[in-house]
Each structure stands twice: as C-alpha cells, then as structure tokens.
Design an enzyme around this catalytic site. Sequence first.
Site, PDB file in Angstrom:
ATOM      1  N   THR A   8       0.863  -1.189   0.000  1.00 63.32           N
ATOM      2  CA  THR A   8       0.000   0.000   0.000  1.00 63.32           C
ATOM      3  C   THR A   8       0.897   1.236   0.000  1.00 63.32           C
ATOM      4  OG1 THR A   8      -1.817  -1.042   1.171  1.00 63.32           O
ATOM      5  CG2 THR A   8      -1.578   1.323   1.500  1.00 63.32           C
TER       6      THR A   8
ATOM      7  N   GLY B 201     -10.785  -1.803   2.937  1.00 66.22           N
ATOM      8  CA  GLY B 201      -9.825  -1.683   4.042  1.00 66.22           C
ATOM      9  C   GLY B 201      -9.844  -0.282   4.639  1.00 66.22           C
TER      10      GLY B 201
HETATM   11  N1  ASP Z   1      -4.242  -1.258   4.766  1.00 67.90           N
HETATM   12  C1  ASP Z   1      -4.468  -1.956   3.545  1.00 67.90           C
HETATM   13  C2  ASP Z   1      -5.819  -2.609   3.599  1.00 67.90           C
HETATM   14  O1  ASP Z   1      -6.171  -3.161   4.608  1.00 67.90           O
HETATM   15  C3  ASP Z   1      -3.427  -2.970   3.234  1.00 67.90           C
HETATM   16  C4  ASP Z   1      -2.015  -2.575   3.569  1.00 67.90           C
HETATM   17  O2  ASP Z   1      -1.754  -1.455   3.924  1.00 67.90           O
HETATM   18  O3  ASP Z   1      -1.122  -3.409   3.472  1.00 67.90           O
HETATM   19  O4  ASP Z   1      -6.503  -2.621   2.613  1.00 67.90           O
END
Ligand code: ASP
Length: 333
Positions: free
Chosen positions: A199, A229
Amino acid sequence: MRITSITMLLIAFSSITVATTASAEKRKNMVAIAIHGGAGVIPRDQLGPDDGASYRAGLSEALDAGYAVLAAGGNSLDAVTTAVRLLEDNPLFNAGKGAVLAHDGYAELDASIMEGRTLAAGAVTGLRHVKNPIDLARRVMENSPHVFLSGAGAEEFALTQDLTLVPNEYFVTPTRKRQLERVLQGRVQARNELQGLGTVGAVAVDAQGNISAATSTGGMTNKRWGRIGDAPVIGAGTYANNASCAVSATGHGEYFIRSVVAYDICALVEYRGWTLEKAAKEVVHGKLIQRGGEGGIIAVDPQGNVAMQFNSPGMFRGMRDSAGRREIAIYEK
Ligand code: ASP
C-alpha cells in the site's frame, strides 16, 4: 529587591518569548514530506535479487518528486498527489499497477486524500478501471459535493472528470497472479499474503504550514464481497488537520478501521498536546499491538516534524525535509 526580581522575571520571560518566536519563525518555512510503500512481513528473499534496490529506487523517485513540488513553493496537496501517483504507476507496490488481486482475479482499488487547512477530503473504493485512483479521490474532494464514492458510481463520476480509464488487465502483474494462486491453493498462510504488502501513501507540510495526507491501495490478496480496508476510510487510513497532524497508514485494515488509527494519532496531538512522535508510538506500539493489528504509519505536523512508526518487521518508507534530512529505509535500523 522585590522590583529587581520582578524585572529579572520579565527579562527572562521576554527572552523565552523571543526564543519561541524565533524557532516558530524558523519552522514556518520548513517543508517536509514522508512516504510509505507498505508495511508487513517482508522476507528478504522476496525483495528480489537486487536486495530491495528497485523498491528503494521507486521510493526515491516518488519522494524526490513530491519534495520538488514543495521546494518550488507548491502546496502539500500537490506534493502528496504527485508522490502517490508515481507509486501507483510503479508495479512493485500494491496500488494502481501491480495492486494485489481480489478473490475473482481482478484488481480492486481504494484511495483517499485529505487537506488539513480546510478538512476537505475525497475517497474512492472498489475501482476497477481508473488508472490513478488518487486522482479520482482528489476530484471527488474538489469537484463533487460528496466525500466517499464507490464502485460503478465512482467510475461513472471518473468519466466526467477526464481521467484515464484502463482495462483491469493493466493493473494485473504476474507476481500478483502467482500470489493469488498460492493463496487459493492453500499453499501459503493466507495471513502472510493477506498482509497486502505495498500500500502507498504520502504526507507533507508546505511552506505555509499546511499539511495533507494521501493513501492508495489494492487492499488485500483474495479479498471478497467488496471488502474495503482502512486506506480509503477517512480517519482510519488517512487524516489531516492543521490543528494536529497528517497521517497515512498501512497494515491490516480491519484493525486500523476499528482503531481509527489516523484520527486517533491526531486526537492525541490535539487534545492531549502530545508530540507527534509520542502520539504515533502510543497508537502503533501500544493500542494496535494490544489489539493484534500489524502495520505502521507516516505522519507530519505543521511544524515540519515527521514520524514513521511501524510494529511489523519492516515498512517501505522515506522522508525528506528542508533541514537537509533525507532517508529511505525498509527494515528497522
Ligand atoms: N491497509 C491496507 C488494507 O487493509 C493494506 C495494507 O496497507 O497493506 O486494505
């Protein structure tokens, strides 16, 4: 005697005021940017034969492009948009091209952006065709009466905004296909792949002391049922308020949503008067660990302080400021 001590007290007070004003003045024109490219378990063997050099190059490119906007007198909103757009275009990161794949094999993208001066915000979720989701989030903020748009409706709005739309295959890379296959075949612990490494996000403060935050993601591998998310949720994955700080998060979104991570850090700064560093540590290493949430954050405040905290073994990250600091890192130092 009494007069003398009062006079001395007054002299002492005025010099404190001068010192405070001087440091506030100095900080007033301080510009700073921080970026992340995801947090989680990053086994060194998954970094590829160049031991992470390509990730560092991608982070450097985005960091310096965002910083250049600030150095040229641009605003923090443009700086974070520029940095995140470049990371979305880089197939190594889980945003835009190279996003992780949902259960049905499609990339489904989320993004959000917020401006600390006005508290204006824009967010989008479930996109399948918008090349740069961060641009659409910004258009939602600037050109629509709404804050959060989803799926087909968001893409219909994109059509009115002269943004580049692409077939879903544009986002899909062989690496992400393999990751999804491994999860579907039960060959890897879903939790590892579900970390959704990569991300991206950026936070910045400009010469006017205005701060902004932006986050973009493909979410988690094998996500289903329109799962959303924290990244596009204002207050969870992204938040900015000139009264406190700007935060972009990355990690296990379900935990970050329930802990309202980005807003919580800003609230500790605003209501408790904590430093950015103390507030970020409390949330990332205190509350999140207690609740089982893995990940990290980047943050800035209007004074140019930067925090980069994570409770996972690594977080792709970088920061640069006008005091001459520049850092790119993946693991804990
Ligand atoms: N926070 C992101 C989600 O849950 C994933 C990530 O940051 O790795 O969609």
